[in-house]
Design an enzyme around this catalytic site. Sequence first.
Site, PDB file in Angstrom:
ATOM      1  N   SER A 130      43.758  54.004   7.402  1.00 51.75           N
ATOM      2  CA  SER A 130      44.229  53.240   6.244  1.00 51.75           C
ATOM      3  C   SER A 130      43.592  51.861   6.167  1.00 51.75           C
ATOM      4  O   SER A 130      43.359  51.207   7.191  1.00 51.75           O
ATOM      5  CB  SER A 130      45.741  53.073   6.367  1.00 51.75           C
ATOM      6  N   GLU A 132      45.242  49.457   5.357  1.00 51.55           N
ATOM      7  CA  GLU A 132      46.277  48.571   5.911  1.00 51.55           C
ATOM      8  C   GLU A 132      45.904  48.087   7.316  1.00 51.55           C
ATOM      9  O   GLU A 132      46.405  47.072   7.774  1.00 51.55           O
ATOM     10  CB  GLU A 132      47.614  49.314   5.983  1.00 51.55           C
ATOM     11  N   TYR A 154      53.583  50.196  10.605  1.00 51.75           N
ATOM     12  CA  TYR A 154      52.763  51.302  10.087  1.00 51.75           C
ATOM     13  C   TYR A 154      51.292  51.070  10.429  1.00 51.75           C
ATOM     14  O   TYR A 154      50.603  51.937  10.970  1.00 51.75           O
ATOM     15  CB  TYR A 154      52.947  51.403   8.566  1.00 51.75           C
TER      16      TYR A 154
HETATM   17  O1  G4F Z   1      52.387  51.068  -3.195  1.00 55.05           O
HETATM   18  P1  G4F Z   1      52.687  50.396  -1.912  1.00 55.05           P
HETATM   19  O2  G4F Z   1      53.987  50.699  -1.268  1.00 55.05           O
HETATM   20  O3  G4F Z   1      51.456  50.700  -0.974  1.00 55.05           O
HETATM   21  P2  G4F Z   1      50.822  49.967   0.318  1.00 55.05           P
HETATM   22  O4  G4F Z   1      51.842  49.226   1.074  1.00 55.05           O
HETATM   23  O5  G4F Z   1      49.631  49.202  -0.159  1.00 55.05           O
HETATM   24  O6  G4F Z   1      50.358  51.208   1.199  1.00 55.05           O
HETATM   25  C1  G4F Z   1      49.733  52.354   0.647  1.00 55.05           C
HETATM   26  O7  G4F Z   1      48.338  52.229   0.769  1.00 55.05           O
HETATM   27  C2  G4F Z   1      47.845  52.197   2.115  1.00 55.05           C
HETATM   28  C3  G4F Z   1      46.324  52.076   2.043  1.00 55.05           C
HETATM   29  O8  G4F Z   1      45.977  50.759   1.784  1.00 55.05           O
HETATM   30  C4  G4F Z   1      48.270  53.434   2.859  1.00 55.05           C
HETATM   31  F1  G4F Z   1      47.831  53.378   4.137  1.00 55.05           F
HETATM   32  C5  G4F Z   1      49.787  53.543   2.848  1.00 55.05           C
HETATM   33  O9  G4F Z   1      50.189  54.748   3.483  1.00 55.05           O
HETATM   34  C6  G4F Z   1      50.249  53.571   1.392  1.00 55.05           C
HETATM   35  O10 G4F Z   1      49.750  54.738   0.794  1.00 55.05           O
HETATM   36  O11 G4F Z   1      52.632  48.799  -2.128  1.00 55.05           O
HETATM   37  C7  G4F Z   1      51.535  48.170  -2.724  1.00 55.05           C
HETATM   38  C8  G4F Z   1      51.848  46.697  -2.952  1.00 55.05           C
HETATM   39  C9  G4F Z   1      52.422  45.956  -1.749  1.00 55.05           C
HETATM   40  O12 G4F Z   1      51.793  44.707  -1.657  1.00 55.05           O
HETATM   41  C10 G4F Z   1      53.891  45.753  -2.097  1.00 55.05           C
HETATM   42  O13 G4F Z   1      54.503  44.606  -1.529  1.00 55.05           O
HETATM   43  O14 G4F Z   1      52.852  46.616  -3.972  1.00 55.05           O
HETATM   44  C11 G4F Z   1      53.802  45.625  -3.609  1.00 55.05           C
HETATM   45  N1  G4F Z   1      55.068  45.878  -4.281  1.00 55.05           N
HETATM   46  C12 G4F Z   1      55.688  45.039  -5.150  1.00 55.05           C
HETATM   47  N2  G4F Z   1      56.848  45.565  -5.571  1.00 55.05           N
HETATM   48  C13 G4F Z   1      55.843  46.969  -4.148  1.00 55.05           C
HETATM   49  C14 G4F Z   1      56.963  46.772  -4.951  1.00 55.05           C
HETATM   50  N3  G4F Z   1      55.662  48.082  -3.405  1.00 55.05           N
HETATM   51  C15 G4F Z   1      56.624  49.040  -3.491  1.00 55.05           C
HETATM   52  N4  G4F Z   1      56.438  50.172  -2.785  1.00 55.05           N
HETATM   53  N5  G4F Z   1      57.756  48.883  -4.258  1.00 55.05           N
HETATM   54  C16 G4F Z   1      57.987  47.763  -5.003  1.00 55.05           C
HETATM   55  O15 G4F Z   1      58.996  47.635  -5.673  1.00 55.05           O
END
Ligand code: G4F
Length: 356
Positions: A130, A132, A154
């Site tokens: 990832s 990440e 993670y």
């Molecule tokens: O969609 P996310 O939860 O994905 P994140 O954390 O980037 O991780 C995903 O991508 C990675 C690869 O870079 C993978 F390894 C991992 O398994 C997964 O698929 O969050 C994306 C961004 C973050 O910065 C988070 O803080 O969106 C921001 N965010 C803002 N509001 C939110 C929210 N994320 C989520 N899930 N829910 C919210 O309400």
Amino acid sequence: KFMQTKKVIVTGVTGQDGSHMIDYLLENTEYEIYGTIRRLSVKNHENILHFKNNERVHIVDMDLNDAHSIRDVIISVKPDYFINFAAQSFVAGSWKYPTQTFDTDANAVLHILESIRRFAPECRFYNAGSSEEFGDVQYSPQDEKHPLCPQSPYAAAKCGARHLVRVYRESYGLFAVQGWLFNHEGTKRGKEFVTRKITKGVARIKREINAHMESGYQSSVRPLELGNLDAKRDWSDSEDFVEGVWLMLNQDAPKDYILSSNETHSIREFIELAFDAAGFHDTDTEWRGEGLEEEYVCNIGNKWVTLVKINPKFFRPAEVDLLLGDSNPIREELGWSPKVSFDKLVHKMVKFDLDG
Ligand code: G4F
């Protein structure tokens, strides 16, 4: 002479990437496919229904948290390829379930590597790495030489797995690779991830507004609640990535590559584009307020309706502020290229959720 067909084990097939990987293998190979699933009290088979009865697909029980079950499956299938997409992949959840995350995302990889080494040493192994892992990024765009700076349990687990994959490759000569996949989305994406949460939320709000417009009553539209809107991500389509994974598995010598779109966009931009794709035009929408008071509003029939608001419950204990990949090496060396742009991806997801 009878040539036995090759066998591919894919884990995580009830999730987005595993499901797309099986579709890709059915279309582009003639191999026998073994999709592993973990027994749950409530079935989550939505993403596997369309190939469950295909005669080339065998659904087998395996639990990544049970080394014996991994060993048994490897001994009985004797795979030529093992593609590990199963994981606790929700970054925010990894602070709530750090041990389970580490067991599933790191220790399980060790169990797989050990079983491959002992019982199927010719098997080619792919582990889902990832972006990440780059975490607290030191420079942009991130390339394969970027240091690992994990910011969550993670990401720390994925870094642990990466070292194990390399150690097994170098110690035992296994063909084992772990790409760095930047964010990848689509219509099979889980609804807790921000992109799907937004596109599903946009579709719901659109339906609510339409219903209220018809009844002449507009006051009870429930806004979408999100956390940090300033984070930037490099988003691609998951279907483009499974092809990149297959190319990595079939290169001459094992090497880890980045898969990314080479563009970055903020959560805010994703929100604007998603509402736009659902017919909320930028002349009618605007951002108001700051910090926790910030809102995305829309003028509907001379009335301001809140579409998005902030809920601090979605902030994380630590954040990855910016991800931007450099996937030029895999494009140049293995001929990979993504087909779906950011704009197309957002439109596809919104359309699917509006229709659904
Ligand atoms: O969609 P996310 O939860 O994905 P994140 O954390 O980037 O991780 C995903 O991508 C990675 C690869 O870079 C993978 F390894 C991992 O398994 C997964 O698929 O969050 C994306 C961004 C973050 O910065 C988070 O803080 O969106 C921001 N965010 C803002 N509001 C939110 C929210 N994320 C989520 N899930 N829910 C919210 O309400």
